[in-house]
Write a protein that holds these residues in place. Sequence first.
Motif, PDB file in Angstrom:
ATOM      1  N   THR A  41       0.865  -1.192   0.000  1.00 23.95           N
ATOM      2  CA  THR A  41       0.000   0.000   0.000  1.00 23.95           C
ATOM      3  C   THR A  41       0.901   1.241   0.000  1.00 23.95           C
ATOM      4  OG1 THR A  41      -0.076   0.263   2.407  1.00 23.95           O
ATOM      5  CG2 THR A  41      -1.744  -1.184   1.434  1.00 23.95           C
ATOM      6  N   PRO A  42       0.389   2.371  -0.507  1.00 25.96           N
ATOM      7  CA  PRO A  42       1.169   3.616  -0.451  1.00 25.96           C
ATOM      8  C   PRO A  42       1.499   3.990   0.996  1.00 25.96           C
ATOM      9  CG  PRO A  42      -0.774   3.884  -1.863  1.00 25.96           C
ATOM     10  CD  PRO A  42      -0.908   2.545  -1.197  1.00 25.96           C
ATOM     11  N   GLU A  43       0.601   3.661   1.921  1.00 28.97           N
ATOM     12  CA  GLU A  43       0.824   3.981   3.336  1.00 28.97           C
ATOM     13  C   GLU A  43       2.003   3.175   3.896  1.00 28.97           C
ATOM     14  OE1 GLU A  43      -2.160   3.102   2.038  1.00 28.97           O
ATOM     15  OE2 GLU A  43      -3.114   5.085   2.037  1.00 28.97           O
ATOM     16  N   ALA A  44       2.100   1.911   3.509  1.00 30.29           N
ATOM     17  CA  ALA A  44       3.215   1.081   3.966  1.00 30.29           C
ATOM     18  C   ALA A  44       4.536   1.639   3.450  1.00 30.29           C
ATOM     19  CB  ALA A  44       3.033  -0.370   3.484  1.00 30.29           C
ATOM     20  N   PHE A  45       4.548   2.095   2.185  1.00 36.46           N
ATOM     21  CA  PHE A  45       5.787   2.646   1.619  1.00 36.46           C
ATOM     22  C   PHE A  45       6.169   3.938   2.320  1.00 36.46           C
ATOM     23  CE2 PHE A  45       8.074   5.041  -1.806  1.00 36.46           C
ATOM     24  CZ  PHE A  45       9.203   4.229  -1.839  1.00 36.46           C
ATOM     25  N   ALA A  46       5.183   4.745   2.663  1.00 43.43           N
ATOM     26  CA  ALA A  46       5.473   6.003   3.363  1.00 43.43           C
ATOM     27  C   ALA A  46       6.043   5.728   4.756  1.00 43.43           C
ATOM     28  CB  ALA A  46       4.200   6.845   3.469  1.00 43.43           C
ATOM     29  N   ALA A  47       5.515   4.696   5.416  1.00 44.05           N
ATOM     30  CA  ALA A  47       5.926   4.422   6.797  1.00 44.05           C
ATOM     31  C   ALA A  47       7.222   3.610   6.862  1.00 44.05           C
ATOM     32  CB  ALA A  47       4.803   3.680   7.518  1.00 44.05           C
ATOM     33  N   HIS A  48       7.377   2.627   5.981  1.00 46.69           N
ATOM     34  CA  HIS A  48       8.529   1.719   6.031  1.00 46.69           C
ATOM     35  C   HIS A  48       9.068   1.459   4.624  1.00 46.69           C
ATOM     36  CE1 HIS A  48       7.570   0.845  10.221  1.00 46.69           C
ATOM     37  NE2 HIS A  48       6.323   0.642   9.863  1.00 46.69           N
ATOM     38  N   PRO A  49       9.655   2.477   3.988  1.00 43.50           N
ATOM     39  CA  PRO A  49      10.097   2.292   2.593  1.00 43.50           C
ATOM     40  C   PRO A  49      11.114   1.167   2.431  1.00 43.50           C
ATOM     41  CG  PRO A  49      10.961   4.356   3.507  1.00 43.50           C
ATOM     42  CD  PRO A  49       9.937   3.828   4.486  1.00 43.50           C
ATOM     43  N   GLY A  50      12.026   1.010   3.377  1.00 44.72           N
ATOM     44  CA  GLY A  50      13.048  -0.029   3.262  1.00 44.72           C
ATOM     45  C   GLY A  50      12.433  -1.418   3.253  1.00 44.72           C
ATOM     46  N   ARG A  51      11.455  -1.626   4.107  1.00 50.52           N
ATOM     47  CA  ARG A  51      10.794  -2.935   4.173  1.00 50.52           C
ATOM     48  C   ARG A  51      10.058  -3.242   2.865  1.00 50.52           C
ATOM     49  NH1 ARG A  51       7.219  -3.760   9.364  1.00 50.52           N
ATOM     50  NH2 ARG A  51       5.675  -2.447   8.330  1.00 50.52           N
ATOM     51  N   VAL A  52       9.398  -2.233   2.330  1.00 47.34           N
ATOM     52  CA  VAL A  52       8.666  -2.431   1.080  1.00 47.34           C
ATOM     53  C   VAL A  52       9.638  -2.716  -0.062  1.00 47.34           C
ATOM     54  CG1 VAL A  52       7.165  -1.299  -0.612  1.00 47.34           C
ATOM     55  CG2 VAL A  52       6.704  -1.046   1.838  1.00 47.34           C
ATOM     56  N   GLN A  53      10.748  -1.939  -0.127  1.00 49.55           N
ATOM     57  CA  GLN A  53      11.742  -2.178  -1.188  1.00 49.55           C
ATOM     58  C   GLN A  53      12.287  -3.598  -1.099  1.00 49.55           C
ATOM     59  OE1 GLN A  53      11.678  -0.119  -3.397  1.00 49.55           O
ATOM     60  NE2 GLN A  53      12.278   1.969  -2.943  1.00 49.55           N
ATOM     61  N   LYS A  54      12.588  -4.037   0.115  1.00 51.28           N
ATOM     62  CA  LYS A  54      13.162  -5.378   0.291  1.00 51.28           C
ATOM     63  C   LYS A  54      12.206  -6.457  -0.211  1.00 51.28           C
ATOM     64  CE  LYS A  54      14.972  -8.457   3.854  1.00 51.28           C
ATOM     65  NZ  LYS A  54      14.842  -8.784   5.278  1.00 51.28           N
ATOM     66  N   PHE A  55      10.946  -6.287   0.109  1.00 50.24           N
ATOM     67  CA  PHE A  55       9.932  -7.259  -0.317  1.00 50.24           C
ATOM     68  C   PHE A  55       9.911  -7.375  -1.840  1.00 50.24           C
ATOM     69  CE2 PHE A  55       5.543  -8.104  -1.705  1.00 50.24           C
ATOM     70  CZ  PHE A  55       5.331  -9.338  -1.124  1.00 50.24           C
ATOM     71  N   TYR A  56       9.880  -6.244  -2.531  1.00 53.34           N
ATOM     72  CA  TYR A  56       9.821  -6.285  -4.001  1.00 53.34           C
ATOM     73  C   TYR A  56      11.176  -6.632  -4.615  1.00 53.34           C
ATOM     74  CZ  TYR A  56       5.011  -4.915  -3.806  1.00 53.34           C
ATOM     75  OH  TYR A  56       3.665  -4.932  -3.553  1.00 53.34           O
ATOM     76  N   ASN A  57      12.269  -6.282  -3.938  1.00 54.88           N
ATOM     77  CA  ASN A  57      13.584  -6.718  -4.421  1.00 54.88           C
ATOM     78  C   ASN A  57      13.653  -8.245  -4.473  1.00 54.88           C
ATOM     79  OD1 ASN A  57      14.486  -4.090  -4.684  1.00 54.88           O
ATOM     80  ND2 ASN A  57      15.573  -4.068  -2.716  1.00 54.88           N
ATOM     81  N   GLN A  58      13.067  -8.885  -3.458  1.00 57.16           N
ATOM     82  CA  GLN A  58      13.056 -10.354  -3.442  1.00 57.16           C
ATOM     83  C   GLN A  58      12.241 -10.917  -4.598  1.00 57.16           C
ATOM     84  OE1 GLN A  58      11.577 -11.014   0.526  1.00 57.16           O
ATOM     85  NE2 GLN A  58      13.619 -10.972   1.452  1.00 57.16           N
ATOM     86  N   ARG A  59      11.092 -10.290  -4.868  1.00 59.06           N
ATOM     87  CA  ARG A  59      10.251 -10.747  -5.994  1.00 59.06           C
ATOM     88  C   ARG A  59      11.005 -10.557  -7.310  1.00 59.06           C
ATOM     89  NH1 ARG A  59       8.052 -11.224  -1.901  1.00 59.06           N
ATOM     90  NH2 ARG A  59       8.774 -13.320  -2.322  1.00 59.06           N
ATOM     91  N   ARG A  60      11.643  -9.390  -7.465  1.00 59.82           N
ATOM     92  CA  ARG A  60      12.369  -9.079  -8.712  1.00 59.82           C
ATOM     93  C   ARG A  60      13.549 -10.029  -8.898  1.00 59.82           C
ATOM     94  NH1 ARG A  60      13.782  -4.479  -7.320  1.00 59.82           N
ATOM     95  NH2 ARG A  60      11.820  -3.434  -7.770  1.00 59.82           N
ATOM     96  N   ALA A  61      14.243 -10.330  -7.791  1.00 65.84           N
ATOM     97  CA  ALA A  61      15.420 -11.195  -7.866  1.00 65.84           C
ATOM     98  C   ALA A  61      15.048 -12.622  -8.268  1.00 65.84           C
ATOM     99  CB  ALA A  61      16.146 -11.202  -6.516  1.00 65.84           C
ATOM    100  N   GLN A  62      13.800 -12.984  -8.067  1.00 64.86           N
ATOM    101  CA  GLN A  62      13.360 -14.337  -8.419  1.00 64.86           C
ATOM    102  C   GLN A  62      13.184 -14.495  -9.938  1.00 64.86           C
ATOM    103  OE1 GLN A  62       9.306 -15.365  -7.511  1.00 64.86           O
ATOM    104  NE2 GLN A  62       9.711 -17.555  -7.402  1.00 64.86           N
TER     105      GLN A  62
END
Length: 238
Positions: A41-62
């Motif tokens: 959610t946009p709210e999750a990215f605003a509150a915890h951008p690093g956590r959100v990036q890590k989650f999608y980095n894992q998806r992208r790396a797959q």
Amino acid sequence: MAVTSNIVILTGAGISAESGVNTFRDRNGIWSRVRLEDVATPEAFAAHPGRVQKFYNQRRAQLPSVKPNPAHHALVRLEQSHAGSVTIVTQNVDDLHERAGSQNIIHMHGELNRSLCAACGASAPHRGDLSIDSECASCGAIGRLRPDIVWFGEMPYQMDRIYDLLRDCDLFLSVGTSGNVYPAAQFVQEADRHGAHTVEINLEPSLGVSDFAEARHGKAGTLLPTFVDEVLSGQYRF
Ligand SMILES: [Zn+2]
């Protein structure tokens, strides 16, 4: 079948799952382990951008570890050999249709391989990890790049174009979608209302199966190549 008939194919998680992509909504999918409110959610990215990036980095790396399957390749064949237009509208954020060779693809939920700048709105191809220090190539903002993924509460992309295509298509094919994600779940009704023949290909009957004129159940990698053969040979009438 008219020679210049138009075909729209909606693809969902099922087609990627057959390539080994971790899906989101299945019983053992990602949303059974991660709270979507924490990462999508946009709210999750605003509150915890690093956590959100890590989650999608894992998806992208797959992505490099999975390959297009016979269902993806069948759609390439359809696009290359069918006389009318063939458009893939995908709910998937992976790049398997592109890597198979399909050209005419609408990613209604965005793409893992693109970034979106929350400062200037620029969308750009992106490989590798995104971090909270990533810089936007368009405006130079630091830490504002996010994955170009349509999050919960955001509007899917290119809806006007998709509805134009649905109204103008002769065959609407839904592959590997559960029928419980809106607005995609309503596409079949829109196509049907405007005279298209509608076909579902899915592992099991979807929630919306009764909206389709025809359904074939089993693996897309098995059923779709056969279906495409029937269409291209003229044996399949719609
Ligand atoms: Zn920017």
